[in-house]
Write a protein that holds these residues in place. Structure first.
Motif, mmCIF file in Angstrom:
data_model
loop_
_atom_site.group_PDB
_atom_site.id
_atom_site.type_symbol
_atom_site.label_atom_id
_atom_site.label_comp_id
_atom_site.label_asym_id
_atom_site.label_seq_id
_atom_site.Cartn_x
_atom_site.Cartn_y
_atom_site.Cartn_z
ATOM 1 N N GLU A 83 0.771 -1.283 -0.106
ATOM 2 C CA GLU A 83 0.141 0.055 0.046
ATOM 3 C C GLU A 83 0.919 1.284 -0.112
ATOM 4 O O GLU A 83 1.448 1.799 1.195
ATOM 5 C CB GLU A 83 -0.965 0.039 1.193
ATOM 6 C CG GLU A 83 -1.759 -0.939 1.140
ATOM 7 C CD GLU A 83 -2.860 -0.641 2.272
ATOM 8 O OE1 GLU A 83 -3.874 -0.082 2.194
ATOM 9 O OE2 GLU A 83 -2.984 -1.430 3.288
ATOM 10 N N PRO A 84 1.077 1.910 -1.016
ATOM 11 C CA PRO A 84 1.826 3.131 -0.970
ATOM 12 C C PRO A 84 0.605 4.307 -0.996
ATOM 13 O O PRO A 84 -0.338 4.059 -1.742
ATOM 14 C CB PRO A 84 2.052 3.294 -2.596
ATOM 15 C CG PRO A 84 1.409 2.388 -3.408
ATOM 16 C CD PRO A 84 0.822 1.405 -2.506
ATOM 17 N N GLN A 85 0.846 5.188 -0.035
ATOM 18 C CA GLN A 85 -0.127 6.274 0.254
ATOM 19 C C GLN A 85 0.610 7.697 0.637
ATOM 20 O O GLN A 85 1.757 7.629 0.878
ATOM 21 C CB GLN A 85 -0.982 5.820 1.686
ATOM 22 C CG GLN A 85 -1.804 4.588 1.325
ATOM 23 C CD GLN A 85 -2.314 4.162 2.729
ATOM 24 O OE1 GLN A 85 -1.762 4.194 3.862
ATOM 25 N NE2 GLN A 85 -3.616 3.612 2.617
ATOM 26 N N PHE A 86 -0.358 8.599 0.662
ATOM 27 C CA PHE A 86 -0.042 9.764 0.950
ATOM 28 C C PHE A 86 -0.839 10.566 2.113
ATOM 29 O O PHE A 86 -2.273 10.464 1.741
ATOM 30 C CB PHE A 86 0.191 10.898 -0.225
ATOM 31 C CG PHE A 86 0.568 12.256 0.372
ATOM 32 C CD1 PHE A 86 2.003 12.614 0.173
ATOM 33 C CD2 PHE A 86 -0.139 13.177 0.699
ATOM 34 C CE1 PHE A 86 2.550 13.871 0.515
ATOM 35 C CE2 PHE A 86 0.117 14.581 0.927
ATOM 36 C CZ PHE A 86 1.572 14.687 0.987
ATOM 37 N N LYS A 87 -0.371 10.824 3.345
ATOM 38 C CA LYS A 87 -1.372 11.342 4.335
ATOM 39 C C LYS A 87 -0.925 12.631 4.483
ATOM 40 O O LYS A 87 0.185 13.132 4.475
ATOM 41 C CB LYS A 87 -1.272 10.453 5.508
ATOM 42 C CG LYS A 87 -2.067 10.819 6.795
ATOM 43 C CD LYS A 87 -1.693 9.885 7.929
ATOM 44 C CE LYS A 87 -2.649 10.291 9.065
ATOM 45 N NZ LYS A 87 -2.458 9.238 9.990
ATOM 46 N N TYR A 88 -2.056 13.653 4.706
ATOM 47 C CA TYR A 88 -2.069 14.942 5.082
ATOM 48 C C TYR A 88 -2.659 15.164 6.397
ATOM 49 O O TYR A 88 -3.698 14.734 6.293
ATOM 50 C CB TYR A 88 -2.373 15.837 3.893
ATOM 51 C CG TYR A 88 -2.164 17.516 4.336
ATOM 52 C CD1 TYR A 88 -1.043 18.099 4.254
ATOM 53 C CD2 TYR A 88 -3.218 18.251 4.631
ATOM 54 C CE1 TYR A 88 -0.800 19.299 4.540
ATOM 55 C CE2 TYR A 88 -3.371 19.516 4.870
ATOM 56 C CZ TYR A 88 -1.896 20.141 4.736
ATOM 57 O OH TYR A 88 -1.716 21.449 5.285
ATOM 58 N N VAL A 89 -2.035 15.890 7.120
ATOM 59 C CA VAL A 89 -2.664 16.088 8.602
ATOM 60 C C VAL A 89 -2.632 17.608 8.627
ATOM 61 O O VAL A 89 -1.562 18.205 8.852
ATOM 62 C CB VAL A 89 -1.900 15.511 9.704
ATOM 63 C CG1 VAL A 89 -2.639 15.573 11.122
ATOM 64 C CG2 VAL A 89 -1.525 13.872 9.310
#
Length: 218
Positions: A83-89
């Motif tokens: 699972e490649p992902q991008f998370k923005y918080v």
């Protein structure tokens, strides 16, 4: 009868696991994290994924935090998931910087008798505004119990290792929960976890997190 026995056994194990976790980590803040997740097919073994997760807490420093995640779910072979992902918080009103977090996970799973065991390895690059970026490694072991009706109980343990200036183990989580199938495309996960973090070189009081994940698959 056999299903009932398995269900009661799973409940007893989960209660013991949670009791040990809360005994070790009790005294911190309570955090509720309602998560909404979507996924859809791209190919037979490839899906797109996305989620929205606000954080609701009595801690004013963390109030208003929201996480957005987008990525892919890929199963190149049996028992392997990538699972490649991008998370923005967005950090809300606590004054800390917002964070961008590209990450990639590799999960291996198999069966041990009636149980399903999964080990996930995740690397994430944490980029906070106005702060130095660093890598973090997360290793999680998860056990799923036999399904009872539409409910699948589970428990897990996850450890966090931070590279960079710290270069040390800086956190862990112990959790219990259940996945509930609500329909052909709709499911709900309920997850109660105890999170323990290190601050200033010392282990602090653990926080209790309640996570509900409403999932819809297109």
């Amino acid at each position: 009868m056999r299903r009932t026995t398995r269900g009661l056994t799973a409940i007893v194990i989960l209660v013991v696991w949670l009791s040990v976790g809360t005994g070790a980590f009790a005294g911190g803040d309570f955090v509720y994290r309602p998560k909404f997740a979507l996924s859809g097919p791209i190919a037979s073994n490839l899906r797109w994924t996305g989620s929205l997760e606000p954080k609701i807490t009595s801690d004013a420093q963390q109030a208003g935090e929201i996480s957005l995640v987008g990525g892919l779910w890929w199963k190149p072979m049996a028992h392997v998931t990538v699972e490649p992902q991008f998370k923005y918080v967005t950090k809300g009103k606590d004054g800390n910087s917002n964070e961008s977090r590209p990450r990639i996970s590799l999960e291996l799973d198999d069966k041990a008798g009636p149980f399903k065991i999964a080990v996930r390895n995740r690397f994430e690059y944490r980029m906070k505004e106005h702060k130095d970026a660093y890598w973090r490694y997360r290793a999680r072991a998860k056990v799923k119990f036999p399904k009872v009706a539409r409910v699948t109980p589970f428990l897990y343990e996850e450890v966090f290792y931070e590279f960079g200036d710290k270069d040390e183990l800086d956190g862990n989580e112990a959790g219990v929960g259940a996945g509930i199938r609500l329909g052909n495309r709709l499911a709900l996960d309920v997850d109660l976890r105890c999170r323990h973090s290190k601050h200033g070189g010392r282990w602090g009081t653990g926080d209790i997190h309640l996570l509900t994940v409403l999932k819809y698959d297109f």
